[in-house]
Design a protein around this motif. Structure first.
Motif, short mmCIF file in Angstrom:
data_model
loop_
_atom_site.label_atom_id
_atom_site.label_comp_id
_atom_site.label_asym_id
_atom_site.label_seq_id
_atom_site.Cartn_x
_atom_site.Cartn_y
_atom_site.Cartn_z
N MET A 1 0.83 -1.21 0.00
CA MET A 1 0.00 0.00 0.00
C MET A 1 0.87 1.26 0.00
N LYS A 2 1.96 1.23 0.79
CA LYS A 2 2.87 2.38 0.85
C LYS A 2 3.48 2.66 -0.51
N ASP A 3 3.88 1.60 -1.22
CA ASP A 3 4.49 1.77 -2.54
C ASP A 3 3.50 2.37 -3.54
N VAL A 4 2.24 1.91 -3.45
CA VAL A 4 1.21 2.44 -4.34
C VAL A 4 0.97 3.92 -4.06
N LEU A 5 0.98 4.30 -2.78
CA LEU A 5 0.76 5.69 -2.40
C LEU A 5 1.90 6.57 -2.92
N ILE A 6 3.13 6.11 -2.72
CA ILE A 6 4.30 6.87 -3.19
C ILE A 6 4.25 7.02 -4.70
N ARG A 7 3.93 5.93 -5.39
CA ARG A 7 3.84 5.96 -6.86
C ARG A 7 2.77 6.94 -7.32
N SER A 8 1.63 6.94 -6.63
CA SER A 8 0.52 7.82 -7.01
C SER A 8 0.87 9.29 -6.80
N VAL A 9 1.49 9.59 -5.65
CA VAL A 9 1.84 10.97 -5.32
C VAL A 9 2.84 11.53 -6.33
N PHE A 10 3.90 10.79 -6.60
CA PHE A 10 4.91 11.28 -7.52
C PHE A 10 4.44 11.24 -8.97
N GLY A 11 3.51 10.33 -9.27
CA GLY A 11 2.91 10.32 -10.59
C GLY A 11 2.08 11.57 -10.81
N ALA A 12 1.34 11.98 -9.76
CA ALA A 12 0.53 13.20 -9.85
C ALA A 12 1.42 14.43 -9.96
N LEU A 13 2.52 14.46 -9.23
CA LEU A 13 3.46 15.59 -9.31
C LEU A 13 4.07 15.68 -10.71
N PHE A 14 4.37 14.53 -11.29
CA PHE A 14 4.92 14.50 -12.65
C PHE A 14 3.93 15.10 -13.64
N LEU A 15 2.67 14.71 -13.52
CA LEU A 15 1.65 15.23 -14.44
C LEU A 15 1.46 16.74 -14.25
N MET A 16 1.59 17.21 -13.00
CA MET A 16 1.50 18.65 -12.75
C MET A 16 2.63 19.40 -13.44
N VAL A 17 3.83 18.82 -13.39
CA VAL A 17 4.98 19.44 -14.05
C VAL A 17 4.74 19.55 -15.55
N VAL A 18 4.08 18.54 -16.11
CA VAL A 18 3.82 18.53 -17.55
C VAL A 18 2.67 19.45 -17.93
N PHE A 19 1.55 19.34 -17.22
CA PHE A 19 0.34 20.00 -17.69
C PHE A 19 0.15 21.43 -17.19
N THR A 20 0.80 21.83 -16.11
CA THR A 20 0.67 23.22 -15.65
C THR A 20 1.22 24.21 -16.67
N PRO A 21 2.47 24.03 -17.15
CA PRO A 21 2.94 24.95 -18.21
C PRO A 21 2.17 24.79 -19.51
N PHE A 22 1.66 23.58 -19.78
CA PHE A 22 0.87 23.37 -20.99
C PHE A 22 -0.39 24.23 -20.96
N VAL A 23 -1.09 24.25 -19.83
CA VAL A 23 -2.30 25.06 -19.69
C VAL A 23 -1.97 26.54 -19.87
N TYR A 24 -0.86 26.98 -19.28
CA TYR A 24 -0.44 28.37 -19.45
C TYR A 24 -0.19 28.69 -20.93
N ASP A 25 0.51 27.80 -21.60
CA ASP A 25 0.85 28.04 -23.01
C ASP A 25 -0.39 28.14 -23.88
N VAL A 26 -1.36 27.28 -23.63
CA VAL A 26 -2.60 27.30 -24.43
C VAL A 26 -3.37 28.59 -24.18
N GLN A 27 -3.40 29.03 -22.94
CA GLN A 27 -4.16 30.23 -22.61
C GLN A 27 -3.46 31.52 -23.02
#
Length: 294
Positions: A1-27
């Protein structure tokens, strides 16, 4: 369960790194994504040369490779800065934008390289021979895919930038749904000699699931008709196939030198190459293709 939680948290952070500047660029019709592409390419280059140390070949060109990446991306980074400092000049980017045939030639070379790398997946022998010349291999993986993606993104307007979302979403949907379907129903290994945990059931579930989710998104965002529905399904299926090949190639590369992850920068995921392996095979190919036919 701990491994799944760590994977989920850092997976979400990775997506934020990708999509936050993407949203800015589109707007704002900006190009902050170039910083992301450059960062991923630099980290991927570093990881590839570190991986080469596990092979029987000696490579001492990591610093020149990193400098080459920086030089290659510099015109794109200047263009990114020009959004905030309009007085900046970028004659290199202007030269390239007036000669788009250069981009199409490099795109064709990339497609050929992906075909060759996909063929290597099914070879019984190890593919550690790529580390005989890590500098050259690094140009095709990951430098060329990421540079083509960044260059194309830089030359397009806000409306065309949105198309990148149509390319990126199926990658992450396929990855997530293939994992879920594989855990629930997976029985038959896809290519056991390369990646024992990947199953045919997971592959099919991820591909169909990604297409259905993309269809649902299209239905609520429109326009929804037969033409657009077939197009979104086609893109999703092709993205799922290429993403799987990209993931399998990275697995084959790591298995050839007996390592589990390309790095450890992302807890629960491994290295940057472990996260962008699917993107390298999918994003630049489909993004340019969709721009050409749209």
């Amino acid at each position: 369960m701990k491994d799944v939680l760590i994977r989920s948290v850092f997976g979400a952070l990775f997506l934020m790194v990708v999509f936050t500047p993407f949203v800015y660029d589109v707007q704002n019709n900006g190009n902050l994504m170039n910083l992301v592409f450059y960062l991923f390419t630099m980290l991927g280059t570093h990881e590839l040369f570190e991986m080469s140390k596990k092979s029987s070949f000696k490579n001492n060109l990591k610093l020149p490779a990193l400098l080459f990446v920086t030089a290659l991306f510099m015109p794109l980074l200047i263009q990114t800065a020009a959004k905030f400092y309009p007085g900046l000049l970028n004659p290199v980017l202007q030269f390239l934008s007036d000669r788009l045939f250069i981009l199409y030639i490099l795109w064709a070379i990339l497609i050929l390289a992906i075909i060759v790398m996909s063929y290597w997946i099914f070879k019984k022998e190890k593919i550690d021979f790529v580390f005989k010349n890590t500098f050259l291999f690094n140009f095709f993986y990951p430098v060329l895919p990421m540079w083509i993606l960044a260059f194309t993104f830089t030359l397009t307007d806000s409306d065309s930038k949105v198309i990148l979302l149509v390319v990126l979403l199926p990658i992450y949907l396929n990855d997530t749904l293939a994992y879920v379907f594989g855990r629930l129903f997976g029985k038959t290994p896809l290519i056991p000699s390369v990646s024992p945990k990947k199953t045919r059931e997971g592959f099919i579930g991820g591909m169909i699931g990604a297409a259905l989710v993309m269809l649902t998104i299209l239905y609520f965002t429109g326009p929804f008709d037969l033409k657009h529905a077939l197009a979104i399904v086609g893109v999703s299926v092709l993205a799922s196939i290429l993403a799987t090949l990209g993931d399998l190639f990275e697995s084959k590369l790591k298995r050839s030198i007996d390592i589990k992850d390309s790095g450890n920068i992302l807890p629960g995921h491994g290295g940057i190459l472990d996260r962008i392996d699917a993107m390298l095979f999918v994003a630049p190919v489909l993004y340019v293709l969709l721009l050409l036919i749209s």
